[in-house]
Scaffold this motif. Structure first.
Motif, short mmCIF file in Angstrom:
data_model
loop_
_atom_site.label_atom_id
_atom_site.label_comp_id
_atom_site.label_asym_id
_atom_site.label_seq_id
_atom_site.Cartn_x
_atom_site.Cartn_y
_atom_site.Cartn_z
N LEU A 1 10.22 -6.75 -6.38
CA LEU A 1 11.13 -5.90 -7.14
C LEU A 1 12.40 -6.66 -7.50
CD1 LEU A 1 10.79 -2.53 -5.19
CD2 LEU A 1 9.79 -3.11 -7.41
N ALA A 2 12.88 -7.50 -6.57
CA ALA A 2 14.07 -8.30 -6.86
C ALA A 2 13.81 -9.28 -7.99
CB ALA A 2 14.52 -9.04 -5.59
N ALA A 3 12.63 -9.90 -7.98
CA ALA A 3 12.28 -10.83 -9.05
C ALA A 3 12.20 -10.11 -10.40
CB ALA A 3 10.95 -11.53 -8.75
N LEU A 4 11.64 -8.91 -10.40
CA LEU A 4 11.55 -8.14 -11.64
C LEU A 4 12.94 -7.70 -12.11
CD1 LEU A 4 8.42 -5.99 -10.78
CD2 LEU A 4 8.56 -7.80 -12.49
N ALA A 5 13.80 -7.35 -11.16
CA ALA A 5 15.17 -6.99 -11.54
C ALA A 5 15.87 -8.18 -12.18
CB ALA A 5 15.93 -6.52 -10.30
N GLY A 6 15.57 -9.39 -11.70
CA GLY A 6 16.16 -10.58 -12.29
C GLY A 6 15.76 -10.79 -13.75
N ARG A 7 14.61 -10.25 -14.12
CA ARG A 7 14.16 -10.31 -15.52
C ARG A 7 14.56 -9.05 -16.29
NH1 ARG A 7 13.52 -14.81 -17.59
NH2 ARG A 7 12.02 -14.04 -19.13
N ARG A 8 15.31 -8.18 -15.64
CA ARG A 8 15.74 -6.90 -16.23
C ARG A 8 14.53 -6.11 -16.74
NH1 ARG A 8 19.12 -10.53 -18.66
NH2 ARG A 8 18.41 -10.03 -20.78
N ALA A 9 13.46 -6.15 -15.95
CA ALA A 9 12.22 -5.49 -16.35
C ALA A 9 12.39 -3.97 -16.33
CB ALA A 9 11.09 -5.90 -15.41
N ARG A 10 11.67 -3.31 -17.22
CA ARG A 10 11.56 -1.85 -17.21
C ARG A 10 10.33 -1.49 -16.38
NH1 ARG A 10 9.94 -0.09 -21.61
NH2 ARG A 10 9.58 -2.02 -22.77
N ILE A 11 10.57 -0.93 -15.19
CA ILE A 11 9.51 -0.77 -14.19
C ILE A 11 9.02 0.67 -14.16
CG2 ILE A 11 8.91 -1.00 -11.76
CD1 ILE A 11 11.12 -3.08 -11.51
N THR A 12 7.70 0.84 -14.20
CA THR A 12 7.06 2.11 -13.89
C THR A 12 6.21 1.90 -12.66
OG1 THR A 12 5.21 1.59 -15.38
CG2 THR A 12 7.02 2.89 -16.28
N THR A 13 5.93 2.99 -11.94
CA THR A 13 5.26 2.86 -10.66
C THR A 13 3.99 3.69 -10.59
OG1 THR A 13 6.56 4.65 -9.65
CG2 THR A 13 7.42 2.40 -9.45
N HIS A 14 3.05 3.20 -9.78
CA HIS A 14 1.87 3.97 -9.39
C HIS A 14 1.99 4.24 -7.90
CE1 HIS A 14 -2.19 5.24 -8.57
NE2 HIS A 14 -2.35 4.22 -7.73
N GLY A 15 2.11 5.51 -7.54
CA GLY A 15 2.29 5.86 -6.14
C GLY A 15 1.00 5.73 -5.35
N LEU A 16 1.08 5.02 -4.23
CA LEU A 16 -0.08 4.86 -3.36
C LEU A 16 -0.17 6.02 -2.38
CD1 LEU A 16 0.07 1.06 -2.48
CD2 LEU A 16 -1.32 2.20 -4.20
N ALA A 17 -1.38 6.48 -2.12
CA ALA A 17 -1.59 7.52 -1.12
C ALA A 17 -1.35 6.95 0.26
CB ALA A 17 -3.00 8.09 -1.24
N ALA A 18 -0.90 7.81 1.18
CA ALA A 18 -0.61 7.35 2.54
C ALA A 18 -1.88 7.12 3.35
CB ALA A 18 0.28 8.37 3.26
N ASP A 19 -3.01 7.72 2.94
CA ASP A 19 -4.23 7.57 3.72
C ASP A 19 -4.90 6.24 3.40
OD1 ASP A 19 -5.50 7.84 1.27
OD2 ASP A 19 -6.02 9.94 1.60
N ALA A 20 -6.07 6.03 3.98
CA ALA A 20 -6.74 4.73 3.88
C ALA A 20 -7.16 4.41 2.45
CB ALA A 20 -7.96 4.71 4.81
N GLY A 21 -7.30 5.43 1.58
CA GLY A 21 -7.76 5.16 0.22
C GLY A 21 -6.77 4.37 -0.60
N GLY A 22 -5.50 4.68 -0.46
CA GLY A 22 -4.47 3.95 -1.18
C GLY A 22 -4.38 4.32 -2.64
N TRP A 23 -5.06 3.60 -3.49
CA TRP A 23 -4.97 3.78 -4.94
C TRP A 23 -5.78 4.99 -5.40
CZ3 TRP A 23 -5.73 -0.73 -2.36
CH2 TRP A 23 -4.76 -1.74 -2.52
N GLU A 24 -5.15 5.86 -6.19
CA GLU A 24 -5.88 6.92 -6.89
C GLU A 24 -6.36 6.31 -8.20
OE1 GLU A 24 -6.64 9.81 -5.81
OE2 GLU A 24 -5.34 10.04 -4.04
#
Length: 485
Positions: A210-233
């Motif tokens: 995230l710090a590296a992306l901030a250094g490029r002034r990136a416009r960041i969107t996120t994909h929230g990971l599930a807390a269980d073992a599956g992770g990615w929806e």
């Protein structure tokens, strides 16, 4: 000076500052000053930023101006604040502090601190022998200038062979050696992302990315990971790619940092296809790929499914070997590697030859070294899990099948307050909000299992004690942190 923080913004960062351990035994101004020091320590309040005027902060916190005045005075006395009449007060740090390996400012006299802010192992015993062998190899390089922008050929071949053994045919021309994985990410961003470009990342994710992306002034969107073992929806992740059409997506499919999730092969293939369809380049961080535990079988590398040079893989030696050996790499197409080398000339020219030779010898003994690391990590993980189950049974933890970290869901949104309190009893923690963008994730805490088992058990005991103290403060109950869109 990097900017100014307004009263309402600082109040939001401070959260329930009055509920810190020992609150009943200290006056309001001391608790407020301690909370500000905590924000500086965990990096959520930058250095050199101007704090709000005393009256403004008092109104935002709904306390007396006298309390804020006294808190600012204490911060000046401890070296955390510099003030000039008529101009304001700026954050700073006292002279006996340094930057720790987490990127946080920490006291120099902290040898007794149990540092759970760093997810990295001590050096393996084979390192000394590798260093001696590298020194014997060095003379054959001394006749040249020593600049190898893409890396020495022996190391590039060794790294390429590692990918080939994983089922991804790779040549040395597709490898660029860097000064660590973070350096690899920085170079890729310089090449592939214009300032202000759009990037999709997981949430939570690696703070230094995230710090590296901030250094490029990136416009960041996120994909929230599930807390269980599956992770990615899967549908949500693919939908995010199609809807936002980012220039880059930064993903950690192998034992994701900090959650420990492992992305299945089917989703890897679909992500690569979706990225190609919308014109997104994928930066795949493989820092933990060498550390599956309990016999976990790894899916194919994400780049296996790439047919259009959309996947750039980065990795390194920090996690399975030693962070002090600053060796990382990029795997990409040969033309991309040459473009990266051209970008690199304006940054650092090349990685140290001696360090690269050490890496060559370590990789030659990789099977034995990594096997020992896996055994060590599995035992330490189980010790940490046992201590948490015994001392903090209300915390929820999904057992990771590899990597070096647990992502614990706490029994309340107290992560930052707990980190500040734990520092007082000799345990350094990385609170959940450091792994996100907007101050959320207060219900989570990353706990690496890279220290000896005895240290982990002792750390959990201390954490449990201060967690109990947080509940004894008798102040108003915790509120959910505000989401900043």
């Amino acid at each position: 000076m990097t900017g100014q923080v307004r009263g309402v913004q600082l109040a939001r960062l401070l959260g329930q500052w009055h509920a810190l351990p020992g609150r009943r035994r200290s006056p309001d101004y001391a608790a407020l000053a301690g909370a500000v020091r905590g924000l500086l320590a965990d990096g959520r309040l930058p250095l050199g930023v101007r704090l709000p005027a005393e009256r403004e902060l008092a109104e935002a916190l709904r306390i007396s101006r006298t309390t804020v005045t006294a808190a600012y005075r204490q911060l000046r006395e401890t070296g955390h604040l510099a003030s000039r009449r008529g101009a304001g007060s700026w954050t700073m740090l006292p002279g006996n502090h340094r930057v720790a390996s987490t990127g946080l400012w920490t006291p120099l006299d902290d040898r007794e601190m149990i540092d759970l802010g760093v997810a990295a192992l001590a050096a393996p015993p084979q390192l000394l022998a590798a260093a001696r062998a590298a020194a014997e190899d060095l003379p054959r390089y001394l006749g040249g200038a020593g600049y190898h922008p893409t890396g020495i050929i022996e190391l590039r071949e060794a790294v390429a062979d590692g990918y080939t053994e994983r089922g991804l045919p790779t040549s040395a021309d597709q490898i660029m050696v860097t000064s660590g994985t973070q350096h690899a990410l920085d170079l890729v961003l310089r090449l592939a992302l214009a300032p202000g470009g759009s990037v999709l990342v997981e949430s939570p994710t690696y703070p230094n990315a995230l710090a590296a992306l901030a250094g490029r002034r990136a416009r960041i969107t996120t994909h929230g990971l599930a807390a269980d073992a599956g992770g990615w929806e899967s549908d949500l992740l693919l939908g995010s790619l199609r809807q936002t059409r980012p220039k880059l997506a930064y993903l950690i499919p192998e034992f994701q940092n900090p959650t420990g999730h492992l992305m299945p092969a089917s989703l890897r293939e679909r992500v690569v296809a979706a990225a190609h369809a919308v014109g997104t380049d994928l930066v795949i961080d493989e820092s933990f790929v060498d550390l599956p535990l309990d016999g976990t079988e790894l899916p194919p590398p994400t780049a296996t499914f790439d047919r259009h040079s959309r996947v750039i893989s980065i990795g390194g030696m920090s996690k399975p070997y030693w962070g002090g050996l600053r060796i990382g790499w990029v795997r990409a197409s040969a033309p991309q590697v040459q473009r990266l080398a051209a970008v690199r000339v304006g940054v650092d020219m090349a990685s140290p030859v001696l360090d690269q030779l050490v890496a060559v010898h370590l990789l030659a003994d990789a099977k034995a070294i990594v096997a020992d690391r896996r055994t060590q990590l599995a035992a330490q993980r189980d010790a940490l899990l046992g201590a948490l189950a015994h001392r903090l049974p209300d915390w929820r933890v999904t057992v990771p099948r590899g990597g070096v970290t647990l992502w614990a869901e706490l029994d309340g949104p107290v992560s930052s307050a707990l980190a500040r309190a734990a520092e007082e009893v000799g345990v350094r923690l990385a609170p959940g909000p450091r792994f996100g963008l907007d101050g959320t994730l207060e219900r989570f805490l990353r706990l690496p299992f890279t220290l000896p088992a005895a240290d982990l058990v002792e750390a959990v005991g201390r954490i449990a004690a201060v967690r109990y103290d947080l509940d004894r403060t008798g102040r108003q109950r915790w509120r959910e942190p505000a989401v900043i869109a």
